[in-house]
Design an enzyme around this catalytic site. Sequence first.
Site, PDB file in Angstrom:
ATOM      1  N   LYS A   1     -92.802  88.053 125.537  1.00 54.95           N
ATOM      2  CA  LYS A   1     -92.674  88.290 126.979  1.00 54.95           C
ATOM      3  C   LYS A   1     -91.884  89.559 127.231  1.00 54.95           C
ATOM      4  O   LYS A   1     -90.845  89.794 126.602  1.00 54.95           O
ATOM      5  CB  LYS A   1     -91.927  87.117 127.636  1.00 54.95           C
ATOM      6  CG  LYS A   1     -92.785  85.885 127.837  1.00 54.95           C
ATOM      7  CD  LYS A   1     -91.963  84.822 128.537  1.00 54.95           C
ATOM      8  CE  LYS A   1     -92.727  83.535 128.636  1.00 54.95           C
ATOM      9  NZ  LYS A   1     -93.392  83.354 129.917  1.00 54.95           N
TER      10      LYS A   1
ATOM     11  N   HIS B   1     -88.426  78.476 122.036  1.00 55.63           N
ATOM     12  CA  HIS B   1     -88.300  79.501 123.091  1.00 55.63           C
ATOM     13  C   HIS B   1     -86.836  79.768 123.471  1.00 55.63           C
ATOM     14  O   HIS B   1     -86.404  80.914 123.561  1.00 55.63           O
ATOM     15  CB  HIS B   1     -89.009  79.061 124.372  1.00 55.63           C
ATOM     16  CG  HIS B   1     -90.472  78.774 124.211  1.00 55.63           C
ATOM     17  ND1 HIS B   1     -91.248  79.346 123.244  1.00 55.63           N
ATOM     18  CD2 HIS B   1     -91.306  77.960 124.911  1.00 55.63           C
ATOM     19  CE1 HIS B   1     -92.491  78.902 123.360  1.00 55.63           C
ATOM     20  NE2 HIS B   1     -92.546  78.065 124.353  1.00 55.63           N
TER      21      HIS B   1
ATOM     22  N   ASP C   1     -90.258  70.918 122.260  1.00 56.63           N
ATOM     23  CA  ASP C   1     -91.272  71.737 122.916  1.00 56.63           C
ATOM     24  C   ASP C   1     -90.742  73.133 123.253  1.00 56.63           C
ATOM     25  O   ASP C   1     -91.423  74.128 123.016  1.00 56.63           O
ATOM     26  CB  ASP C   1     -91.756  71.024 124.191  1.00 56.63           C
ATOM     27  CG  ASP C   1     -92.959  71.698 124.832  1.00 56.63           C
ATOM     28  OD1 ASP C   1     -93.782  72.262 124.092  1.00 56.63           O
ATOM     29  OD2 ASP C   1     -93.081  71.663 126.079  1.00 56.63           O
TER      30      ASP C   1
END
Length: 461
Positions: free
Chosen positions: A171, A229, A224
């Site tokens: 990103k 992340h 998750d």
Amino acid sequence: MQSDALVLFGATGDLAKKKLFPALHELVRRGKIHDMPIVGFASSDWDTETLRQHALEGIKQYGSHFDQDAYDKLAQMLTYVRGDYRDPASYEALKTALAGAERPTFYLAVPPSLFATVVENLGSSGCALGARVVLEKPFGRDLQSARELNKAVLSVFPEESIFRIDHYLGKEAVQNLLYFRFANSILEPVWNRNYVRSVQLTMAESFGVQGRGRFYEEVGALRDVVQNHLLQTIGLVAMEAPSGIDGESIRDEKEQLFRAMRPLTPDDIVRGQFRGYRDEEGVAPDSDVETFVAVRLSIDSWRWSGVPFLIRAGKSMPVTATQLVVEFHRPPVRVFARDDDDYHRTNYVRFRLGPDEVSVALGARSKAPGDDLRGQPVELFVCTEGPDEVDAYERLIGDALAGQRLLFASQQGVEATWAVVDDVLYNHPPAIEYEPGSWGPKSADRLLPPNDIWHEPGPIF
Ligand code: BG6
């Protein structure tokens, strides 16, 4: 060297539709790939035409621009191979479809439980020769399984041909954390325990599990998004300066930092589950899987000792936004004593990491116009989002095809982040129910330093 073919395992799935085909369409539109076989492989009874339709729907629904010419070119490159991931004969069919490609890239957009099987079959069929492999997160289920998986993958592919995707690293806003920190010298003197009071990272999503109940049951918020992340994001915020911008230097510094993170204990974590989650398809009626998690992380390093790193992530929150706030200590003396009580809440740097806004803001106080020496909170604000921003998947697939490893996670990095969460994956307080659209269980407040609050995305004053 550029790959000369791409195979998408799991081409009929959700990830391919929402992310991979739109990314491939952009790569074709920008002229980054052309005339390369792209083989979709899955077990569904589809043919090439059905796959093209699936790709078209994904691109139109989830892509940023639709370009008929780019789509037509992409459609010409696509073929479909129906196969069984466990059956060696299917890999022979795949080889035929690859028609002599010498440097294919295999992208595994399949459930993690299939990774080892697919990789072994790629090895025994000879498909792996000269090839690269891209593995989606979560890479393993815990430290032990990640080690086993790494071993299995490394027995077929050398480390430099393994690309472990964490799309956060692709990103724009996350890359800017690294850039902003090390391209400016103003932050460095204050970027440590002497000046920083706390760091907060919030990843809020206003939607639930969106039909992914079965997947989520196996994963939960900690696996998750936190193990990957969010710890990777903290890695960029808190690591030491790399000696260069090659992948190895950056990965080395991040790994050092991950190793300095104290493993989380049950006291450091609050888990929540939104009301209604148990009614989702594929979810157990008595599920204890967390859709919200808040943790207090400590980093035992010279720079960060004693600074709380507070992370929270949740589904069915009031908004969708990811934001990181580095808050500084309060001024030692209140010179402007008539100022209001939130005097202290204005010394911070705030990074908004998306999705609708990508920005960096410096929170400060400034004199309000008028006769009195009274202040007001202000932000010096920079919006960094460009009009033609490259999507994370587009960037990462392009890099994998080109053999650029800068933005991919290493074996050591993945194992070090599992080590941080490993104990609390199994040893944790039960998930507390929260109202959809709320900020999760109130008890997450117990992780905060005294007199502190969780910051909602946006200016924190
Ligand atoms: C994925 C998670 O890795 O990241 C999802 O599996 C989550 O649960 C998604 O919604 C968020 O990604 P982004 O790019 O939309 O912030």
